[in-house]
Design a protein around this motif. Structure first.
Motif, PDB file in Angstrom:
ATOM      1  N   VAL A  52       0.833  -1.202   0.000  1.00 51.29           N
ATOM      2  CA  VAL A  52       0.000   0.000   0.000  1.00 51.29           C
ATOM      3  C   VAL A  52       0.871   1.257   0.000  1.00 51.29           C
ATOM      4  O   VAL A  52       0.426   2.341  -0.394  1.00 51.29           O
ATOM      5  N   VAL A  53       2.133   1.115   0.433  1.00 51.75           N
ATOM      6  CA  VAL A  53       3.112   2.211   0.326  1.00 51.75           C
ATOM      7  C   VAL A  53       4.337   1.714  -0.447  1.00 51.75           C
ATOM      8  O   VAL A  53       5.446   2.214  -0.283  1.00 51.75           O
ATOM      9  N   GLY A  54       4.122   0.735  -1.310  1.00 47.32           N
ATOM     10  CA  GLY A  54       5.220   0.017  -1.941  1.00 47.32           C
ATOM     11  C   GLY A  54       6.079   0.827  -2.880  1.00 47.32           C
ATOM     12  O   GLY A  54       7.208   0.418  -3.195  1.00 47.32           O
ATOM     13  N   MET A  55       5.603   1.982  -3.358  1.00 45.51           N
ATOM     14  CA  MET A  55       6.431   2.800  -4.229  1.00 45.51           C
ATOM     15  C   MET A  55       7.661   3.344  -3.507  1.00 45.51           C
ATOM     16  O   MET A  55       8.654   3.694  -4.147  1.00 45.51           O
ATOM     17  N   VAL A  56       7.610   3.392  -2.190  1.00 46.16           N
ATOM     18  CA  VAL A  56       8.804   3.771  -1.431  1.00 46.16           C
ATOM     19  C   VAL A  56       9.915   2.754  -1.704  1.00 46.16           C
ATOM     20  O   VAL A  56      11.076   3.126  -1.928  1.00 46.16           O
ATOM     21  N   GLU A  57       9.564   1.477  -1.699  1.00 49.27           N
ATOM     22  CA  GLU A  57      10.542   0.441  -2.006  1.00 49.27           C
ATOM     23  C   GLU A  57      10.942   0.459  -3.476  1.00 49.27           C
ATOM     24  O   GLU A  57      12.136   0.431  -3.809  1.00 49.27           O
TER      25      GLU A  57
ATOM     26  N   LYS B 225      -5.473  -3.074  -1.400  1.00 51.28           N
ATOM     27  CA  LYS B 225      -5.238  -2.919   0.031  1.00 51.28           C
ATOM     28  C   LYS B 225      -5.524  -1.481   0.480  1.00 51.28           C
ATOM     29  O   LYS B 225      -6.060  -1.256   1.578  1.00 51.28           O
ATOM     30  N   ALA B 226      -5.170  -0.514  -0.345  1.00 50.90           N
ATOM     31  CA  ALA B 226      -5.489   0.875  -0.029  1.00 50.90           C
ATOM     32  C   ALA B 226      -7.005   1.065   0.047  1.00 50.90           C
ATOM     33  O   ALA B 226      -7.516   1.768   0.932  1.00 50.90           O
ATOM     34  N   TYR B 227      -7.711   0.432  -0.869  1.00 49.61           N
ATOM     35  CA  TYR B 227      -9.174   0.493  -0.847  1.00 49.61           C
ATOM     36  C   TYR B 227      -9.716  -0.087   0.458  1.00 49.61           C
ATOM     37  O   TYR B 227     -10.603   0.497   1.093  1.00 49.61           O
ATOM     38  N   GLY B 228      -9.160  -1.237   0.872  1.00 49.39           N
ATOM     39  CA  GLY B 228      -9.603  -1.852   2.111  1.00 49.39           C
ATOM     40  C   GLY B 228      -9.373  -0.968   3.321  1.00 49.39           C
ATOM     41  O   GLY B 228     -10.200  -0.921   4.247  1.00 49.39           O
ATOM     42  N   GLU B 229      -8.256  -0.252   3.330  1.00 55.50           N
ATOM     43  CA  GLU B 229      -7.987   0.671   4.435  1.00 55.50           C
ATOM     44  C   GLU B 229      -8.996   1.818   4.446  1.00 55.50           C
ATOM     45  O   GLU B 229      -9.521   2.200   5.502  1.00 55.50           O
ATOM     46  N   ASP B 230      -9.261   2.387   3.278  1.00 57.08           N
ATOM     47  CA  ASP B 230     -10.177   3.531   3.215  1.00 57.08           C
ATOM     48  C   ASP B 230     -11.611   3.109   3.515  1.00 57.08           C
ATOM     49  O   ASP B 230     -12.361   3.846   4.180  1.00 57.08           O
ATOM     50  N   LEU B 231     -12.008   1.927   3.047  1.00 59.84           N
ATOM     51  CA  LEU B 231     -13.353   1.452   3.366  1.00 59.84           C
ATOM     52  C   LEU B 231     -13.469   1.179   4.862  1.00 59.84           C
ATOM     53  O   LEU B 231     -14.518   1.404   5.464  1.00 59.84           O
TER      54      LEU B 231
END
Length: 283
Positions: free
Chosen positions: A118-123, A154-160
């Motif tokens: 969900v924050v994978g662009m950091v990697e 996963k980002a969607y799941g967090e926001d929902l």
């Protein structure tokens, strides 16, 4: 405490039931495949609301781990595609059904297996240096930076989950899991060893070394994962929040352990940096 676990037969589900006492938790273990475990085991598909709804009655908490990969090989953490896919649709449907059933049943708390992706662009944008203890970190306040359709789901799941918490009063915890592996590979050399066994690289290769470095940053031991889940199950202060699922790795780039310690009492016991060889090679 009565706890429903979806996707209970997988790596994360079995880590929970292997390490949390059945004397303290009355588990209902739901999956699409036949499986064993402590407590009641049931077969049902989270894509089918009516099939799963009865199992939410009387539960104190739900831990949603189920992931539907189907036959869509593009639904992987390393896929950067922007298009729609059957797996993306299936997983969004499953997330919605589980959250709706939890709210409809009056469940107190909902835990969601989110992901480092969900924050994978950091990697993605800082690899491989990010595996070696650079100043690059994703702190607790890192915004969503999904690296794939998987990360997007996963980002969607967090926001929902935030919507469920703020609109319906359920406590919500997103666990941004780094890398939890099966019991056999539950160490920071696990992915490298699995690749060596499959003939993808040699132990003295740079590819093997990079896998080890990555896991020493991302690894969460099975017992630390179960401890994080238990911290959330026992908490009654959080309305909604997220926590990184990593052990106390000295080179971790997912870094909110101080926040997790203060907020829910998460105290991981393991550190990938303490490993210098796979288990059979340790003195």
């Amino acid at each position: 405490m009565d706890v429903l676990v979806t996707g209970a037969a997988g790596r994360v589900g079995t880590a929970i039931t292997d390490h949390l006492s059945a004397d303290q938790y009355d588990f209902t273990l739901l999956d699409v495949v036949a499986h064993d475990g402590p407590g009641e085991t049931v077969e049902a598909d989270v894509r089918e609301y009516e099939a799963i709804r009865p199992y939410f009655e009387g539960q104190d908490a739900v831990v949603h781990l189920a992931l539907i990969r189907e036959a869509d090989d593009a639904f992987r953490g390393d896929d950067r595609g922007l298009g729609w896919s059957d797996s993306l649709q299936s997983n969004l449907r499953g997330i919605n059904n589980v959250y709706q059933a939890a709210v409809d049943a009056g469940v107190d708390s909902l835990l969601f297996a989110s992901s480092n992706h969900v924050v994978g662009m950091v990697e993605v944008q800082n690899a491989p240096a990010v595996y070696h203890g650079t100043d690059v970190v994703a702190g607790h306040d890192e915004p969503h930076r999904p690296d794939s359709r998987y990360g997007l789901s996963k980002a969607y799941g967090e926001d929902l989950g935030r919507l469920a918490a703020e609109a319906h009063g359920i406590r919500f915890y997103a666990l941004r899991i780094g890398a939890v592996r099966s019991s056999r590979f539950d160490h920071p050399y696990g992915d490298a060893e699995r690749g060596w066994e499959a003939g993808r690289w040699e132990r003295d290769s740079s590819a093997y070394a990079e896998q080890v470095a990555r896991m020493k940053a991302l690894w969460q031991s099975r017992r630390d994962l179960a401890h994080l889940v238990e911290c959330c199950l026992r908490d009654d202060t959080v309305d909604w929040d997220h926590f990184y699922g990593v052990s106390a790795n000295d080179r971790r780039w997912l870094d909110d352990l101080a926040y997790a310690r203060e907020t829910i009492g998460y105290e991981p016991r393991d550190d990938g940096g303490e490993w210098t060889a796979p288990p059979e090679s340790r003195g």
